[in-house]
Design an enzyme around this catalytic site. Structure first.
Site, short mmCIF file in Angstrom:
data_model
loop_
_atom_site.label_atom_id
_atom_site.label_comp_id
_atom_site.label_asym_id
_atom_site.label_seq_id
_atom_site.Cartn_x
_atom_site.Cartn_y
_atom_site.Cartn_z
CB SER A 182 -0.76 -0.04 1.26
OG SER A 182 -2.12 0.61 1.16
CG HIS A 222 -5.37 -2.78 0.37
ND1 HIS A 222 -4.77 -2.60 -0.65
CD2 HIS A 222 -4.78 -2.15 1.61
CE1 HIS A 222 -3.79 -1.46 -0.46
NE2 HIS A 222 -3.84 -1.27 0.84
CG ASP A 234 -5.66 -4.19 -3.75
OD1 ASP A 234 -6.22 -3.65 -2.59
OD2 ASP A 234 -4.51 -3.95 -4.26
#
Length: 613
Positions: A155, A334, A305
Site C-alpha cells: 500500500s 488489500h 483490492d
C-alpha cells in the site's frame, strides 16, 4: 480450493518451490541499529537498520544489497515492560524474509510519523520523495552497502517505492510496489469520479491514532489490537524517549485527511494555496518519467483490492512497459489478508507471495541465477476456475463477446430489432453492505465477501443471458456500454456483473462505477497507459447531463479473472447509488435513469470472454 502456487503449471519454478530451495545462511540480530538522519531542511528522520549476521552472531562480512521500506505505519513499535508480540507488524515479513538471505533492510518512519520529526502537509508529499533520495545517499555511503538498493512495501510503502525510483537515484535497481495505487484519485478516493464517503475519515482516524500516539484509538484496528504495543520505538540515541516526545508534538500539526481530500474534487485540480500541488503530486503516475528504464518492477494486486488498486498495478505494468516489469494478480483483498474466493480452503492466502518477492530481488538486486527470465511476465488467478494462469502480456484475453440489453430482462447476443427502454429510480438508501472490496482499504477487518449478494442484487434492475453451453473464462475489464438518460443533470451509475449458477446461486463477480459528470473519454496519456476507457476527471472535461437526453456512456468494470461454468448465466445489474460507500449524486435528488436498448441505441455488455482452456 486453494490459491497455492504449488504444482501450478503457470510457473517453471513456483514461488513456493523457489523459496523452499533458497538457502538462508544468516540470522537476524535481536534488535536493529537505529538512529536519526538529518535531512536537507534539518528534519530528523528515524531509521532502523537490520543487517544479516553470521550464525555465531557477528555481522556478515562483506557489503550486501539493501531493501528500503518507507512507511507511515511505524518502522517498529515499543512493547510495554513484560509484554510480548510482534514489534514490526508492517515491515516484519520483509525483514524476516530478506535479512537471513543476505540483504540489509532499512525501515524508515517517513517525516511526520513514528519517531521522525516534521509535520506532514500531504501523504507521499514531494518532501518525502526528496527524503528518500537523501536516505538512498546515506545507504550507499555505508561500509555494509554494496551500492545496490531495492524498495518494497504494501500500500503506502509500495507507492513510496515508485517515488524513490522516480528520483533517478543510480543505486535503485528494483522496486516491488505491492497493492499500491498508480493514481490516488481514481484508484482510491474517487473511483469513477465518485467520492468514497467513509474512506478518508477511516484513514484519518488510523493516522491520528498513530501520529499522535493514541493507543486507546489504535487498538480499534485489528492489526494493532495487541495491548502490549506501546507506541513508536525511540531511536538508539534517545534512551529516555525525550526526542520521541518532541517529534510527537510536531505531529500534532499534520494534515487531516477528510479536509485535505475535499480539496480535490477534480483530478489534478491544484490546491487553492499552492498552484504546484494537485492530486498528481501524491500519485506515482506523475513521476513516471523519472523512473529509469533499467529499474525492474514487480506490480502486484488482488481482484478485491479496494476500488481500483488492481487498475493501478495493471496501469503500472502497461506504462513501464520498457522496463523489466512483472505483473501478479491474485484472489486477494488489500494486502492479501484474505483469499476472497468463495471456494477457498481457508481465509489466509496459501500463495507464496514472499517467495515471489524474494525471487524478484534475488534476480534483479543480488544477481543470482533464479530462472526468472524464463517465466511469463504476467501471472493471474482465475476465480471459480481456481487456477493460476500465465500470460505474455496484458490483457491475456483478446476476444470480446458482446451481449445486448433486450426485452424481458434478457442479455442477448444479437441487437434487438425494436428499440425499447427500461427505467429505474436511484435508491439512496440501498447499498452493497459491509463485506465488500471497500472495507479492507479503510482498515476494517472484512473476511467474507459479498456473502449476501444474492439478496442484494435481486433488488436491482438487471438483464440475464441464456445458459452457457460451455465453461468460459473472463479475464480483464468488462465494459458496460450503455445508452442512458437521467432526469437530473448528474448521476452515479453502478454496474454489477454476476454469475447465476444452474442451481440459482448468484455470485458477485465484479463492479464498475462512474459519475456521469465525468463521462467524456480521453486518450490515455503516456504516463498512464490503460486498456480500458480512460477519463481525465479534470474540471475542463466535466459536463452536466441534459436531463432526459440519452448519451452513450461506457463504464469499465474493475478487472478480474472469473470462470463461468457451463449451464450458468451472466447477469448485468444497474444501480444509481451505493449508500454504504459512496456519496449521493446528485445530493438529495435521486435521478430516474432510463436505459435504452435495441435499434440505434443498443446498450450492451462487452466481455473479454473465451472458452476455458
Amino acid at each position: 480450493m486453494a490459491d497455492s502456487d504449488g504444482d501450478s503449471p503457470a510457473w517453471q519454478v513456483a514461488p513456493g518451490d523457489y523459496m523452499a530451495r533458497r538457502e538462508a545462511d544468516f540470522t537476524l540480530p535481536p534488535v536493529p541499529q537505529s538512529r536519526y538522519l538529518r535531512m536537507r531542511d534539518g528534519c530528523r528522520i528515524a531509521v532502523d537498520l537490520w543487517l544479516p549476521h553470521e550464525p555465531e552472531g557477528a555481522p556478515a562480512a562483506g557489503p550486501v544489497p539493501t531493501v528500503l521500506i518507507l512507511t507511515p505505519y511505524y518502522r517498529r513499535f515499543s512493547l510495554r515492560p513484560g509484554g510480548s508480540g510482534d514489534a514490526t507488524p508492517n515491515a516484519g515479513k520483509f525483514i524476516n524474509l530478506l535479512v537471513p538471505r543476505g540483504y540489509a533492510v532499512v525501515v524508515v518512519d517517513v517525516r511526520g510519523t513514528g519517531a521522525s520529526f516534521g509535520t506532514r502537509d500531504s501523504f507521499r508529499s514531494p518532501k518525502e520523495r526528496e527524503d528518500s533520495r537523501e536516505i538512498a545517499d546515506w545507504i550507499v555511503a555505508q561500509p555494509w552497502s554494496d551500492g545496490r538498493i531495492g524498495a518494497t512495501g504494501i500500500s503506502y510503502p509500495g507507492a513510496a517505492s515508485d517515488f524513490l525510483a522516480s528520483t533517478g537515484h543510480p543505486a535503485v535497481r528494483a522496486i516491488a510496489p505491492l497493492f499500491a495505487v498508480w493514481d490516488t484519485y481514481a484508484d482510491n478516493y474517487y473511483p469513477g469520479g465518485i467520492l468514497l464517503k467513509q474512506l478518508a475519515k477511516s484513514y484519518d482516524d488510523l493516522m491520528l491514532a498513530m501520529d499522535h500516539d493514541r493507543r486507546d484509538l489504535l487498538r480499534n484496528y485489528i492489526y494493532y489490537a495487541n495491548p502490549d504495543l506501546a507506541g513508536p520505538h525511540p531511536v538508539d540515541e534517545d534512551a529516555d524517549g525525550a526526542l520521541l516526545g518532541q517529534a510527537l508534538v510536531e505531529h500534532l500539526g499534520n494534515f487531516r485527511q477528510p479536509d485535505f481530500m475535499g480539496e480535490f474534487r477534480f483530478r489534478e485540480d491544484p490546491l487553492p494555496y499552492d498552484a504546484s500541488f494537485s492530486s498528481a503530486s501524491f500519485s506515482p503516475y506523475s513521476v513516471r518519467d523519472g523512473i529509469a528504464k533499467d529499474v525492474a518492477v514487480l506490480a502486484c494486486s488482488g481482484w478485491m483490492d479496494g476500488a481500483g488498486y488492481a487498475n493501478g498495478a495493471i496501469a503500472r505494468f502497461l506504462t513501464l512497459r520498457e522496463n523489466p516489469v512483472h505483473l501478479l494478480l491474485g484472489p486477494w483483498d488489500h494486502g492479501a489478508r484474505c483469499n476472497v474466493s468463495p471456494w477457498r480452503n481457508q481465509v489466509a492466502p496459501e500463495f507464496a507471495l514472499m517467495g515471489e518477492v524474494l525471487r524478484f530481488f534475488d534476480h534483479y538486486l543480488m544477481g543470482r541465477a533464479t530462472g526468472l527470465g524464463q517465466e511469463a511476465r504476467v501471472h493471474y488467478f482465475s476465480l471459480h476456475g481456481e487456477a493460476w494462469r500465465a500470460a505474455a502480456a496484458w490483457p491475456p484475453v483478446a476476444e470480446t463477446q458482446r451481449l445486448h440489453l433486450a426485452p424481458d430482462a434478457v442479455l442477448a447476443p444479437a441487437v434487438p430489432a425494436e428499440a425499447g427502454r427500461d427505467t429505474v429510480r436511484a435508491d439512496f438508501a440501498a447499498g452493497t453492505g459491509n463485506g465488500t472490496r471497500y472495507e479492507r482499504i479503510a482498515g476494517i477487518n472484512s473476511t467474507d465477501y459479498h456473502a449476501d449478494w444474492g439478496d442484494r442484487q435481486a433488488r436491482l434492475i438487471g438483464w440475464t443471458s441464456a445458459p452457457l453451453a460451455e465453461a468460459m473464462e473472463m479475464t480483464g475489464h468488462a465494459i458496460a456500454d450503455l445508452w442512458i438518460a437521467s432526469s437530473e443533470p448528474d448521476a452515479a451509475i453502478f454496474a454489477y456483473l454476476s454469475e447465476v449458477e444452474a442451481d440459482g446461486t448468484v455470485r458477485y463477480v465484479t463492479e464498475g462505477l462512474l459519475r456521469a459528470l465525468h463521462r467524456k473519454e480521453s486518450p490515455a496519456p503516456d504516463a498512464y497507459r490503460t486498456t480500458w476507457p480512460f477519463r481525465s476527471f479534470r474540471r475542463e472535461d466535466a459536463a452536466p447531463l441534459v436531463p432526459g437526453q440519452a448519451e452513450r456512456i461506457r463504464i469499465p468494470l474493475l478487472p478480474t479473472s472469473w470462470v463461468f461454468s457451463a449451464g450458468s448465466r451472466i447477469r448485468l445489474s444497474i444501480a444509481g447509488a451505493d449508500a454504504d460507500h459512496c456519496v449521493q449524486v446528485p445530493h438529495g435528488r435521486p435521478p430516474l435513469l432510463t436505459l435504452l436498448r435495441g435499434g440505434d441505441h443498443a446498450s450492451a455488455l462487452n466481455l473479454p470472454l473465451r472458452p476455458l482452456r
